[in-house]
Scaffold this motif. Structure first.
Motif, mmCIF file in Angstrom:
data_model
loop_
_atom_site.group_PDB
_atom_site.id
_atom_site.type_symbol
_atom_site.label_atom_id
_atom_site.label_comp_id
_atom_site.label_asym_id
_atom_site.label_seq_id
_atom_site.Cartn_x
_atom_site.Cartn_y
_atom_site.Cartn_z
ATOM 1 N N LYS B 59 0.954 -1.167 -0.121
ATOM 2 C CA LYS B 59 -0.181 -0.056 -0.112
ATOM 3 C C LYS B 59 0.353 1.475 0.206
ATOM 4 O O LYS B 59 0.510 2.466 0.847
ATOM 5 C CB LYS B 59 -1.043 -0.002 1.198
ATOM 6 C CG LYS B 59 -0.040 -0.350 2.147
ATOM 7 C CD LYS B 59 -0.996 -0.070 3.881
ATOM 8 C CE LYS B 59 -0.329 -0.943 5.433
ATOM 9 N NZ LYS B 59 -1.110 -0.700 6.046
ATOM 10 N N GLY B 60 2.506 1.183 0.097
ATOM 11 C CA GLY B 60 2.790 1.922 -0.468
ATOM 12 C C GLY B 60 3.974 1.917 0.531
ATOM 13 O O GLY B 60 4.931 2.855 0.287
ATOM 14 N N LYS B 200 4.898 3.032 -11.044
ATOM 15 C CA LYS B 200 3.985 4.354 -10.538
ATOM 16 C C LYS B 200 3.777 5.489 -10.722
ATOM 17 O O LYS B 200 3.390 6.459 -10.370
ATOM 18 C CB LYS B 200 3.973 4.093 -8.755
ATOM 19 C CG LYS B 200 3.304 2.862 -8.555
ATOM 20 C CD LYS B 200 3.761 2.651 -6.925
ATOM 21 C CE LYS B 200 2.795 1.471 -6.095
ATOM 22 N NZ LYS B 200 3.092 1.090 -4.283
ATOM 23 N N ALA B 205 1.144 0.967 -13.608
ATOM 24 C CA ALA B 205 0.800 0.058 -11.993
ATOM 25 C C ALA B 205 -0.224 0.335 -12.160
ATOM 26 O O ALA B 205 -1.170 0.761 -12.885
ATOM 27 C CB ALA B 205 1.078 1.213 -11.310
ATOM 28 N N PHE B 207 -3.715 -1.187 -9.916
ATOM 29 C CA PHE B 207 -4.433 -1.022 -8.735
ATOM 30 C C PHE B 207 -5.382 -2.076 -9.379
ATOM 31 O O PHE B 207 -5.820 -1.730 -10.104
ATOM 32 C CB PHE B 207 -4.912 -0.077 -8.361
ATOM 33 C CG PHE B 207 -3.515 0.881 -8.351
ATOM 34 C CD1 PHE B 207 -2.976 1.561 -6.790
ATOM 35 C CD2 PHE B 207 -2.910 2.157 -9.393
ATOM 36 C CE1 PHE B 207 -1.998 1.972 -6.418
ATOM 37 C CE2 PHE B 207 -1.627 2.582 -8.282
ATOM 38 C CZ PHE B 207 -0.684 2.561 -7.420
ATOM 39 N N MET B 209 -8.639 -1.053 -8.425
ATOM 40 C CA MET B 209 -9.912 0.326 -9.157
ATOM 41 C C MET B 209 -9.285 0.138 -10.897
ATOM 42 O O MET B 209 -10.117 0.733 -11.872
ATOM 43 C CB MET B 209 -9.584 1.073 -9.186
ATOM 44 C CG MET B 209 -10.159 2.362 -9.580
ATOM 45 S SD MET B 209 -11.886 2.036 -8.549
ATOM 46 C CE MET B 209 -12.539 3.270 -7.151
ATOM 47 N N ASP B 210 -7.691 0.039 -11.169
ATOM 48 C CA ASP B 210 -7.510 -0.377 -13.033
ATOM 49 C C ASP B 210 -8.464 -1.454 -13.056
ATOM 50 O O ASP B 210 -7.599 -1.585 -15.176
ATOM 51 C CB ASP B 210 -5.936 -0.292 -13.552
ATOM 52 C CG ASP B 210 -5.624 0.751 -12.174
ATOM 53 O OD1 ASP B 210 -6.828 1.822 -12.497
ATOM 54 O OD2 ASP B 210 -4.746 1.575 -12.041
ATOM 55 N N MET B 340 -5.996 6.904 -0.915
ATOM 56 C CA MET B 340 -6.591 7.673 -2.403
ATOM 57 C C MET B 340 -7.320 6.893 -3.185
ATOM 58 O O MET B 340 -7.802 7.728 -3.693
ATOM 59 C CB MET B 340 -5.128 8.152 -2.170
ATOM 60 C CG MET B 340 -4.909 8.803 -3.526
ATOM 61 S SD MET B 340 -5.245 11.320 -2.396
ATOM 62 C CE MET B 340 -6.296 11.669 -3.891
ATOM 63 N N GLU B 341 -7.330 6.014 -2.783
ATOM 64 C CA GLU B 341 -7.912 4.763 -4.349
ATOM 65 C C GLU B 341 -8.998 4.539 -2.558
ATOM 66 O O GLU B 341 -9.207 3.573 -2.019
ATOM 67 C CB GLU B 341 -6.763 3.123 -4.173
ATOM 68 C CG GLU B 341 -8.176 2.477 -5.257
ATOM 69 C CD GLU B 341 -6.772 1.160 -5.124
ATOM 70 O OE1 GLU B 341 -6.227 0.868 -4.282
ATOM 71 O OE2 GLU B 341 -7.624 0.484 -6.232
ATOM 72 N N PRO B 342 -10.245 4.615 -3.367
ATOM 73 C CA PRO B 342 -11.671 4.282 -2.747
ATOM 74 C C PRO B 342 -11.856 2.929 -3.508
ATOM 75 O O PRO B 342 -11.364 2.399 -4.061
ATOM 76 C CB PRO B 342 -12.065 5.047 -3.914
ATOM 77 C CG PRO B 342 -12.017 6.126 -4.931
ATOM 78 C CD PRO B 342 -10.655 5.922 -4.568
ATOM 79 N N ALA B 389 -2.426 -1.742 -3.477
ATOM 80 C CA ALA B 389 -3.503 -1.002 -3.381
ATOM 81 C C ALA B 389 -3.380 0.491 -2.575
ATOM 82 O O ALA B 389 -2.153 1.098 -2.584
ATOM 83 C CB ALA B 389 -3.428 -1.456 -2.072
ATOM 84 N N GLY B 390 -3.559 1.443 -3.464
ATOM 85 C CA GLY B 390 -4.175 2.704 -3.485
ATOM 86 C C GLY B 390 -3.968 3.034 -1.792
ATOM 87 O O GLY B 390 -4.748 4.366 -1.207
ATOM 88 N N GLY B 391 -3.029 2.356 -0.866
ATOM 89 C CA GLY B 391 -3.105 3.539 0.370
ATOM 90 C C GLY B 391 -3.948 2.785 1.144
ATOM 91 O O GLY B 391 -5.310 1.779 0.458
ATOM 92 N N PHE B 393 -3.745 2.923 5.237
ATOM 93 C CA PHE B 393 -4.079 3.695 6.969
ATOM 94 C C PHE B 393 -4.944 2.554 7.731
ATOM 95 O O PHE B 393 -5.311 2.864 8.554
ATOM 96 C CB PHE B 393 -4.500 4.588 6.769
ATOM 97 C CG PHE B 393 -3.847 5.644 5.581
ATOM 98 C CD1 PHE B 393 -2.464 5.556 5.555
ATOM 99 C CD2 PHE B 393 -4.432 6.033 4.408
ATOM 100 C CE1 PHE B 393 -1.637 6.473 4.897
ATOM 101 C CE2 PHE B 393 -3.787 6.606 3.789
ATOM 102 C CZ PHE B 393 -2.585 6.721 3.107
#
Lengths: 154, 723
Positions: B59-60, B200, B205, B207, B209-210, B340-342, B389-391, B393
């Motif tokens: 996730k970064g 990235k 990249a 994700f 979502m893509d 950031m990525e829903p 994964a776009g974040g 947390f």
């Protein structure tokens, strides 16, 4: 409706309903997924593309308003002088963390350096303010823009 | 660190590798198919390409680079010669060794739990390749080594790829020798770059979502306006106006109506036109003010649980008898994670009757079990493809696998012929989320002769673990440790310390949020330390050091980062017009001290000029990733305390999107300097520990500048503004 535009240098015709955001045409119809959906309300900048060279939030740009326009996305940045310099700086400094916002960050950074090749820190802050990064990579974004400026000057 | 990779594990996979890669089901060897799965964590192709099979999602926070670094180090290849893939869901092989039999990422454990395992995997692969080379060359293996992917020795050299086929038939060594730290090329090397930087920065990249699977449908969910509402009925007649709308259907659990469409925008459009009747009889109706009142009322009563297992009466009497008493009540609001990525994921049916989940999957075992139940499939028929994964947390790992279950429910009620991609909008994320719980603290510190003689600390708030599948594991004697971690269990040796806990009712789904309980406990501990130092007319750094003077490693390491940060930030010598605040905290085994330096004032606007950070996370495997995680952790912590909160009115979340939950922006923190302590201790986490000290360091700097001590968050709500 059919809309003709130039996408990353290639004449393209897309079929989309009026009112469809450019973002979703790029992502869902044209399958260029480097341009990201983050908020849908032009508040995060993840969807930034260039419309006739100007960084633009594609989530708030209707498809009918870009008829005939030149659209450039992250996928074509390596073919441009400024884009390549920005990407080089981004990789050198390992700016990315999750990476989801970084296409938009880079598209904005390219816009900044294109109109202002030697931006001050304040210039960077002003120009990049609308690009959110939830990983808070801002420290490196700031440094990488300065590095890209140096690369371009060299 | 005595963990070992089992010999059996290597053997099983080594023999399986020959079968899988060497022999097709028809018994014939496939031409060119000379790849060999040497063990479950490393793949070496016949062209010498090394692939690390990374069991933690990316996730970064850097495990794709970090775990690959460990393999490359031991195997003898450069960082450029290794690539990575994410592991499938298979807890028998890929469990987090700190989580029992559970595969997942969290608690800043990715490097800590993998450090020995991935080095051993790399070392075993190296030993096999060397043995294969020794056999081929008829020389003694002890004279051979692998350098930059080349087997060298006995007067010969050849690329490792030449020995892959032979090595894959061999038995793996049970206890391969590990490279001594003095010979490390990559571990601790600040020049090792992230493996995922190029993809990235060029848009390649992928994700979750893509993902666009052929013939997929996009599903979005219309959810109740507040938690607990159920679908009573809906009218989708207006949705047909939307080109691309397919249909709408109530989810089996009645938690929402799924709207299916050909693409994302059509799904959003159709959902806007959907009319749903909600049964709100069991829904949440409280406001944030009521939640806060409940917490404050709880603080007025005696705590339910004695966390510190100390004598409360003795502490109270010590504080009451002190020369000076510093007392403060704190409040921490609900917070959203807002990666950031829903949230999104895709489910498709497989030819074998199973299903595949494509997901930026933080904790595969949870959704794996949930999907197995929903689809009534054995575990082996449910596959998980972990994508970038776009974040997160913390948001992508929920005890009930919330969004994966939602996707599964949206898929299970279709004919399952078309993949279903579930997409959340930012508004869905903000309003239907899981939140950092609302928490209150009340602390009374008694000082006599400039020394703490009693510390009476009461935490009241919403438990994260209670009422979830993790309760049995995480709650002991009624105490959810995640509510109080970082108080009594910290390295400070505080005389007469009592910590009590009271649970208050949950009004939302609560969830760990980057650094979990430390998000609030570090703030309280470190602001109170500063307030106590002020009452004692002592320097805040020196004052803290007095409680870290013990001989224990825990005290020494915490004291060390504190001393170092004071040195690096030139503590006490801020330029004219600038003010400093310090905080130090241990979380997830890692010690972090930070000094925030600010200018301005709360009325006209504070400017955060710089944050200096010193981190001791044991052996620093990827120093630049560690720095990045500190930078990001500081930004995440500070960004939220400046101006963010989730509030409820009549049970409904009042925030919709980023304008109402303004993220940290580029100009908010003008600079961050991170220094890493040299250490030979086992590596500990870095994803979370940068966050806890950041907010109290800022608060203490603001107090130093203005005398305003912010005890209720966010700061802007308390009249502290930022330029």
């Amino acid at each position: 409706m059919a809309i003709s535009l130039k996408l990353n240098g290639n004449p393209t015709t897309v079929e989309a309903e009026p009112g469809t955001p450019l973002l979703w045409v790029i992502r869902d119809e044209l399958k260029l997924t480097g341009t990201k959906f983050g908020c849908g309300v032009a508040s995060c900048g993840a969807c930034t593309v260039h419309v006739d060279g100007e960084p633009t939030r594609s989530c708030q740009t209707y498809i009918e308003d870009v008829e005939g326009a030149e659209i450039t996305t992250i996928e074509a940045m390596e073919d441009t002088k400024v884009g390549a310099a920005v990407q080089q700086a981004w990789v050198e400094m390992d700016v990315v963390q999750c990476g989801y916002c970084q296409s938009g960050q880079i598209m904005s950074a390219v816009g900044l350096l294109t109109e202002n090749p030697k931006p001050s820190v304040d210039d960077i802050h002003d120009y990049m303010h609308g690009n959110a990064c939830r990983c808070a990579t801002y420290q490196r974004i700031r440094a990488a823009i300065q590095r890209a400026s140096d690369i371009l000057e060299a | 660190m005595t963990m070992k990779v089992s010999r059996r594990g290597f053997l099983a996979s080594a023999s399986a590798a020959v079968l899988v890669l060497g022999v097709r089901p028809d018994g014939a060897l496939a031409a060119g198919e000379t790849d060999a799965m040497l063990n479950p964590f490393v793949k070496v192709a016949s062209d010498g390409q090394v692939t690390g099979i990374v069991k933690h999602f990316e996730k970064g926070q850097g495990p794709a680079t970090g775990l690959s670094t460990l393999i490359a180090e031991e195997l003898g290849v450069s960082i450029e010669q290794i690539t990575y893939e994410f592991a499938p869901s298979n807890p028998e092989i890929y469990a987090n060794t700190f989580f029992g039999g559970f595969q997942g990422t969290g608690g800043s454990t990715a490097m800590a739990n993998s450090f020995m395992q991935y080095r051993q995997a790399g070392a075993a692969a190296r030993e096999l390749l060397i043995k294969a080379a020794a056999d081929a060359w008829g020389v003694d293996a002890s004279g051979l080594k692998i350098v930059e992917g080349i087997v060298t020795g006995g007067g010969k050299t050849a690329p490792i790829g030449d020995f892959v086929a032979a090595a894959s038939t061999m038995e793996a060594p049970a206890d391969p020798p590990l490279t001594p730290p003095s010979e490390w090329r990559l571990i601790g090397n600040p020049d090792v770059r992230r493996l995922d930087s190029p993809i990235k920065t060029n848009g390649k990249a992928m994700f979750a979502m893509d993902l666009h699977l052929p013939n997929q449908m996009v599903a979005v969910i219309s959810r109740a306006p507040s938690r607990g509402g159920l679908v009573a009925g809906f009218d989708d007649s207006a949705c047909s106006e939307v080109k691309g709308f397919i249909r709408a259907a109530t989810l089996p659990n009645k938690a929402g109506v799924a709207v299916y469409a050909e693409d994302t925008w059509a799904a959003f459009q159709a959902r806007d036109l959907l009319s749903v009747d909600w049964d709100m009889s069991a829904a949440e109706t409280r406001s944030s003010d009521e939640i806060k009142s409940e917490i404050m009322a709880a603080l007025d009563e005696a705590p339910t649980y004695n966390v510190s297992k100390t004598d409360h009466a003795a502490t109270k009497s010590a504080v009451d008898g002190a020369e000076t008493v510093v007392e403060q009540t704190f409040y921490f609001p609900l917070l959203a994670h807002a990666p950031m990525e829903p949230l999104n994921c895709t489910i498709e049916a497989n030819a074998d009757g199973g299903v595949t989940l494509h997901d930026g999957c933080q904790a595969p075992t949870g959704p794996h079990m949930a999907l197995s139940q929903i689809f009534e499939l054995p575990m082996e028929k449910v596959r998980i493809n972990t994508m970038l994964a776009g974040g997160s947390f913390g948001r992508r790992a929920t005890p009930d696998a919330d969004y994966q279950v939602e996707a599964a429910l949206a898929f299970v009620i279709t004919d399952r012929k078309r993949p279903v991609k579930l997409v959340w909008s930012r508004e869905d994320d903000m309003r239907s989320g899981y939140y950092r719980p609302a928490v209150g603290h009340r602390v009374r510190v008694g000082l006599t002769g400039g020394k703490i003689v009693g510390w009476d600390h009461h935490v009241a708030g919403q438990s994260i673990m209670k009422g979830t599948a993790f309760e049995a594991m995480a709650v002991r004697d009624g105490i959810d440790h995640s509510s109080v971690e970082g108080t009594a269990d910290g390295p400070y040796q505080i005389p007469g310390m009592f910590v009590g806990l009271t649970d208050t009712p949950k009004a939302t789904s609560t969830l760990w949020w980057r650094s979990v309980g430390h998000t609030h406990t570090a703030y309280v501990m470190e602001v109170m330390m500063d307030q106590a130092a002020k009452a004692a007319s002592a320097d805040p750094v020196e004052f803290r050091l007095a409680y870290l003077s013990g001989e224990g490693d825990d005290q020494k390491r915490k004291a060390n980062v504190l001393r170092l940060v004071a040195e690096k930030a030139n503590w006490g010598n801020a330029p004219e017009g600038r003010y400093q605040g310090v905080a130090v905290h241990k979380s997830f085994g890692t010690y972090v001290a930070e000094i925030a330096e600010i200018s301005g004032n709360p009325d006209d606007g504070i400017v955060i000029e710089n944050v200096t950070c010193v981190v001791d996370c044991g052996i620093p495997v990827n120093p630049d990733v560690i720095k990045a995680q500190m930078e990001g952790g500081i930004g995440y912590g500070i960004g939220h305390v400046m101006r963010d909160q989730i509030t409820l009115a009549g049970g409904e979340v009042e925030q919709y999107n980023f304008p109402d939950y303004e993220p940290l922006r580029i100009s908010d923190i003008r600079g961050i300097d991170v220094h890493i302590v040299k250490s030979e201790a086992a590596p500990s986490g870095v994803g979370e520990p940068g966050t806890p000290p950041s907010a109290p360091a800022l608060a203490n700097a603001i107090a130093a500048a203005s005398g305003v001590m912010v005890a209720s968050l966010p700061m802007e709500e308390e009249g502290v503004y930022f330029a």
